[in-house]
Enzyme design. Structure first.
Site, PDB file in Angstrom:
ATOM      1  N   ARG A  58       0.823  -1.218   0.000  1.00  0.00           N
ATOM      2  CA  ARG A  58       0.000   0.000   0.000  1.00  0.00           C
ATOM      3  C   ARG A  58       0.854   1.263   0.000  1.00  0.00           C
ATOM      4  O   ARG A  58       0.370   2.331  -0.401  1.00  0.00           O
ATOM      5  CB  ARG A  58      -0.997  -0.022   1.158  1.00  0.00           C
ATOM      6  CG  ARG A  58      -2.116  -1.048   0.939  1.00  0.00           C
ATOM      7  CD  ARG A  58      -3.160  -1.011   2.023  1.00  0.00           C
ATOM      8  NE  ARG A  58      -2.621  -1.199   3.350  1.00  0.00           N
ATOM      9  CZ  ARG A  58      -2.502  -2.372   3.968  1.00  0.00           C
ATOM     10  NH1 ARG A  58      -2.897  -3.469   3.363  1.00  0.00           N
ATOM     11  NH2 ARG A  58      -2.011  -2.446   5.184  1.00  0.00           N
ATOM     12  N   GLU A  95       7.462  -9.705  15.450  1.00  0.00           N
ATOM     13  CA  GLU A  95       7.030 -10.211  16.751  1.00  0.00           C
ATOM     14  C   GLU A  95       7.241 -11.721  16.842  1.00  0.00           C
ATOM     15  O   GLU A  95       7.650 -12.239  17.876  1.00  0.00           O
ATOM     16  CB  GLU A  95       5.558  -9.861  16.956  1.00  0.00           C
ATOM     17  CG  GLU A  95       5.067 -10.145  18.349  1.00  0.00           C
ATOM     18  CD  GLU A  95       3.649  -9.652  18.574  1.00  0.00           C
ATOM     19  OE1 GLU A  95       3.079 -10.030  19.599  1.00  0.00           O
ATOM     20  OE2 GLU A  95       3.119  -8.909  17.726  1.00  0.00           O
TER      21      GLU A  95
END
Length: 171
Positions: A58, A95
């Site tokens: 994006r 993460e």
């Protein structure tokens, strides 16, 4: 124009517990999209970039028309294996694991002033990685810019350049 009226919140996407800020309504509304690009251009212009760099995917939607509006070039930072030719890679921690992004080896000349763009700033990990990658190839990274910032995630704390956001959400 209130650009927040053109951002849609979608609950539980891409997984339960996540509120996704969807820029699709802004992209579909010509006047809102034009206003967003004009406001970002005004915010970025003082950095005098030679190139804008968009982060997959994006970020491409933001950086490409903005580069056109500013009359400068556009470069893509993509996930591993998506660019042809010689590439420079940078791996970074997520993460749960690692990821790798790449830029074409000849896309940025040493010393060129760049601003890096993405649609949204959340935790800042991908943007920080893109900035590090661009510095590897000699770019003078002046700023990072976003349509939307989720301020409660403190992503700008991971960036060592000015962070420019058109819209922010505190929760």
């Amino acid at each position: 124009m209130n650009l927040k009226e053109h951002i849609r919140g979608i609950q539980d996407f891409p997984k339960p517990g996540i509120l996704f800020y969807d820029i699709s309504p802004m992209l579909a509304h010509g006047e809102a999209w034009k206003t967003a690009i004009e406001r970002l251009a005004d915010a970025i212009r003082p950095h005098k970039p030679d190139l804008l760099v968009g982060i997959e995917s994006r970020g491409f939607l933001v950086a490409a028309p903005l580069a056109l509006a500013l009359g400068i070039g556009f470069v893509m930072v993509r996930k591993h294996g998506k660019l042809p030719g010689d590439k420079i890679a940078h791996s970074y921690d997520l993460e749960y694991g690692t990821d790798t992004i790449e830029v074409q080896a000849d896309a940025v000349e040493p010393g060129q002033r760049v601003v890096v763009l993405d649609d949204l700033l959340a935790t800042g990990g991908t943007m920080a990685a893109a900035i590090n990658l661009l510095r590897q190839v000699g770019a003078d990274v002046r700023a990072a810019a976003f349509l939307v910032e989720l301020t409660f995630l403190n992503g700008r704390d991971k960036l060592d350049v000015e962070a420019i956001s058109l819209l922010s959400y505190d929760s």
